[in-house]
Design an enzyme around this catalytic site. Structure first.
Site, short mmCIF file in Angstrom:
data_model
loop_
_atom_site.label_atom_id
_atom_site.label_comp_id
_atom_site.label_asym_id
_atom_site.label_seq_id
_atom_site.Cartn_x
_atom_site.Cartn_y
_atom_site.Cartn_z
N HIS A 189 -1.68 -6.19 11.34
CA HIS A 189 -2.62 -7.22 10.90
C HIS A 189 -2.41 -8.54 11.61
O HIS A 189 -2.09 -9.55 10.97
CB HIS A 189 -2.50 -7.45 9.38
N ASN B 279 -5.35 -6.20 3.28
CA ASN B 279 -5.81 -5.74 4.60
C ASN B 279 -7.01 -6.59 5.00
O ASN B 279 -7.89 -6.84 4.19
CB ASN B 279 -6.21 -4.27 4.51
N GLU C 97 0.82 -1.20 0.00
CA GLU C 97 0.00 0.00 0.00
C GLU C 97 0.86 1.25 0.00
O GLU C 97 1.86 1.32 0.72
CB GLU C 97 -0.86 0.06 1.24
P1 FDA Z 1 -10.55 -6.00 16.77
O1 FDA Z 1 -9.15 -5.87 17.25
O2 FDA Z 1 -11.05 -5.04 15.77
O3 FDA Z 1 -11.56 -5.93 18.01
C1 FDA Z 1 -11.33 -6.59 19.20
C2 FDA Z 1 -12.00 -5.81 20.32
O4 FDA Z 1 -12.09 -6.63 21.48
C3 FDA Z 1 -11.23 -4.56 20.73
O5 FDA Z 1 -12.11 -3.48 20.82
C4 FDA Z 1 -10.65 -4.93 22.09
O6 FDA Z 1 -10.50 -3.81 22.96
C5 FDA Z 1 -11.68 -5.91 22.62
N1 FDA Z 1 -11.15 -6.91 23.56
C6 FDA Z 1 -10.08 -7.71 23.39
N2 FDA Z 1 -9.92 -8.54 24.43
C7 FDA Z 1 -10.94 -8.26 25.29
C8 FDA Z 1 -11.31 -8.78 26.56
N3 FDA Z 1 -10.61 -9.77 27.16
N4 FDA Z 1 -12.40 -8.25 27.19
C9 FDA Z 1 -13.12 -7.25 26.60
N5 FDA Z 1 -12.79 -6.71 25.39
C10 FDA Z 1 -11.73 -7.23 24.74
N6 FDA Z 1 -7.27 -3.55 8.32
C11 FDA Z 1 -7.83 -3.31 7.12
O7 FDA Z 1 -8.53 -4.17 6.58
N7 FDA Z 1 -7.62 -2.10 6.48
C12 FDA Z 1 -6.84 -1.13 7.04
O8 FDA Z 1 -6.70 -0.04 6.46
C13 FDA Z 1 -6.23 -1.39 8.29
N8 FDA Z 1 -5.39 -0.47 8.87
C14 FDA Z 1 -4.97 -0.66 10.18
C15 FDA Z 1 -4.28 0.36 10.84
C16 FDA Z 1 -3.97 0.23 12.19
C17 FDA Z 1 -3.23 1.33 12.91
C18 FDA Z 1 -4.34 -0.96 12.89
C19 FDA Z 1 -4.03 -1.15 14.35
C20 FDA Z 1 -4.99 -1.98 12.22
C21 FDA Z 1 -5.32 -1.85 10.87
N9 FDA Z 1 -6.03 -2.83 10.20
C22 FDA Z 1 -6.51 -2.60 8.94
C23 FDA Z 1 -6.34 -4.11 10.85
C24 FDA Z 1 -7.81 -4.22 11.32
O9 FDA Z 1 -8.17 -3.08 12.07
C25 FDA Z 1 -7.95 -5.50 12.14
O10 FDA Z 1 -7.64 -6.60 11.30
C26 FDA Z 1 -9.36 -5.67 12.68
O11 FDA Z 1 -9.73 -4.61 13.52
C27 FDA Z 1 -9.48 -6.98 13.45
O12 FDA Z 1 -10.84 -7.21 13.74
P2 FDA Z 1 -11.25 -8.18 14.91
O13 FDA Z 1 -12.73 -8.26 14.94
O14 FDA Z 1 -10.49 -9.45 14.77
O15 FDA Z 1 -10.70 -7.51 16.27
#
Ligand code: FDA
Length: 501
Positions: A442, A480, A356
């Site tokens: 990721h 992504n 990207e």
């Molecule tokens: P996700 O991480 O979204 O959600 C998990 C949630 O559960 C969080 O809110 C967390 O706080 C909560 N949680 C965890 N453990 C817990 C517990 N024990 N008790 C209570 N709550 C709990 N992807 C993409 O497709 N395009 C993009 O442009 C980007 N860019 C990007 C930039 C940055 C800075 C980051 C950090 C990530 C990306 N990503 C991305 C990745 C994308 O955001 C990521 O793959 C998804 O959010 C993952 O989705 P999930 O549902 O797996 O978990």
């Protein structure tokens, strides 16, 4: 302690959790979502909900006293990071031995912090990674459903060609074309109609105001505006915030028992709560869900979880790199924070890379072309329970990161050679680090579909226990990941609501 009962509990409110909550609520099932982060809807003293990347404050990071931005330095100066007050900020960087992982914290999970790139993977690679999933059904039903629910849109190509805000992208495209490489537009959940108003000066700037990774105040269709708003609209879904699920056990009547710590904004545990439910959906993300299940298995709470729980984790081959452009190849002081184009060399079977074209929105001309490369790194690692801390360790090694770096380097060596340019050495903290090899955006895997779970995310060894998030994806998906995570969660919920409830 008193036990709160709900028919269904969802842990986490990212993509996997949000899809589960909406579909359960629509099915008339009363559902409680437990989210460790806060709800991001209240403006601070500056009138904004989120802070920007240039002036981070306590809202930026999850209980830190100094920010830990992905770019550690600029011209070797530590100008990028700032001292802050510890607070439940929106971006976390979770440190393991050789890899740290960025994740979002709050109602909406990663959707609050990410770059909005909404990419459907190549069908052939999806089928390679998920051989047991009906790819025709995914591409006919669940990917379209995910794209429509997430509000995916694309940049107007005419505006893209003329706006100063994407000059950095056009420069990188030219360099790719000089190398004989293919580029492709990348869809987004950032509203490009809003972005054009920002550029015209008729709307408050967000993507054009250096906002990303610590949240966007406007323009971005994060999950709190899409799936989660719809889930709350069913009247059957409640979200409790600042509650972190610590452990899961099963009662003798087969119901699930959860222990959660409720924290205040200083991070102090103010209450330990007990919950019970019939159906338990884990959407804590690759790190959150895998940690809960590894701990449950290895403390003996859920001994029937199999040995695949904790395994199959990867970084999606992530590495970042910056190139130094010639003085006449300016990238522009004004850069949109939302990427819209990638260099697509995935078809190169010797060295598949999708890179990207990333912004470096400093407000100054930098002559830097920055990239987030997704490589087809086949390396995987496992999480293991650490009884001394009660947490998990990740067995990822520096040599495994070196595989991603070597693949990205092959591509960018070609681009540098075709354009007579060099790398930037000043971005990732030390004078010798050209490729960021110690963090990823990721995280994928840990409870891989068909291994730790059945073919629909039902956890093996138990009934009425489901994984709906990025832990299902086997370490790499080539683009992504959030569209894939969303589409798989839609597929799981369709099946589970039809057969299990
Ligand atoms: P996700 O991480 O979204 O959600 C998990 C949630 O559960 C969080 O809110 C967390 O706080 C909560 N949680 C965890 N453990 C817990 C517990 N024990 N008790 C209570 N709550 C709990 N992807 C993409 O497709 N395009 C993009 O442009 C980007 N860019 C990007 C930039 C940055 C800075 C980051 C950090 C990530 C990306 N990503 C991305 C990745 C994308 O955001 C990521 O793959 C998804 O959010 C993952 O989705 P999930 O549902 O797996 O978990």
């Amino acid at each position: 302690a008193a036990v709160d009962n709900a028919p269904a509990i969802v842990v986490g409110s990212g993509y996997g959790g949000a899809v589960a909550a909406l579909r359960l609520g629509q099915a008339g099932i009363r559902t409680l979502v437990l989210e460790m982060g806060r709800l991001w809807n209240t403006p601070g003293s500056d009138g904004k909900v989120f802070c920007n990347t240039a002036n981070p404050d306590q809202r930026s990071m999850w209980f830190r006293t100094r920010t830990e931005a992905p770019l550690a330095t600029f011209l070797w100066l530590d100008v990028v990071n700032k001292d802050i007050t510890a607070y439940p900020g929106v971006l976390d960087r979770v440190h393991f031995d050789n890899m740290s992982v960025y994740v979002g914290r709050g109602v909406g999970g990663g959707s609050l912090v990410n770059g909005s790139m909404a990419v459907t993977p190549l069908k052939s690679y999806f089928a390679e990674q998920f051989p047991t999933v009906d790819a025709d059904e995914m591409y006919g039903t669940y990917f379209p459903r995910a794209n429509s629910m997430l509000g995916v849109n694309t940049v107007d190509p005419t505006w893209f060609e003329s706006t100063e805000w994407y000059q950095f992208t056009r420069v990188s495209r030219k360099h790719a074309q000089n190398t004989g490489l293919k580029t492709t537009f990348v869809p987004s959940v950032y509203d490009f109609a809003y972005m054009q108003k920002e550029a015209a000066g008729t709307a408050t700037k967000s993507a054009l105001g250096q906002e990303v990774i610590y949240g966007n105040n406007y323009g971005k269709k994060s999950l709190d505006k899409t799936y989660l708003a719809a889930a709350l609209g069913t009247g059957n879904v409640t979200i409790n915030t600042l509650e972190k699920v610590r452990s899961i056990t099963r009662a003798s009547d087969g119901s699930w028992l959860l222990t959660a710590d409720r924290i205040d904004v200083t991070g102090a545990v103010v209450e330990t709560k007990q919950y019970s439910c019939t159906y338990l959906f884990l959407g804590g993300g690759s790190l959150g869900t895998t940690e809960l299940l590894v701990r449950a298995r290895d403390t003996g709470a859920l001994p029937a979880l199999n040995s695949s729980v904790g395994a199959g984790w990867g970084t999606n081959g992530n590495t970042m790199v910056g190139r130094a452009n010639h003085l006449w190849d300016t990238v522009g002081a004004n850069q949109s924070t939302m990427p819209v184009m990638g260099i697509d060399d995935w078809a190169n079977t010797d060295n598949p890379v999708f890179a990207e074209i990333a912004p470096l929105p400093t407000g100054l001309e930098t002559w830097v072309s920055l990239y987030l490369a997704i490589t087809k790194n086949p390396q995987r690692a496992s999480f293991t329970y650490d009884s001394s801390t009660g947490g998990v360790k990740l067995g990822w090694t520096a040599a495994q990161s070196a595989v991603s770096v070597a693949m990205a380097k092959k591509l960018f060596d070609r681009i540098n050679s075709a354009n007579a340019t060099i790398y930037r050495y000043d971005l990732f903290g030390s004078t010798s680090k050209v490729f960021a090899d110690d963090f990823c955006y990721h995280p994928l895997g840990g409870c891989v579909l068909g291994k730790a779970t059945d073919n629909y995310g039902r956890v093996k060894g138990y009934s009425k226990l489901y994984v709906t998030d990025g832990s299902l994806v086997p370490g790499n998906i080539g683009v992504n990941p959030f569209v894939t995570i969303t589409a798989l969660a839609e597929r799981t919920m369709t099946r589970v609501l039809a057969e299990d409830t």
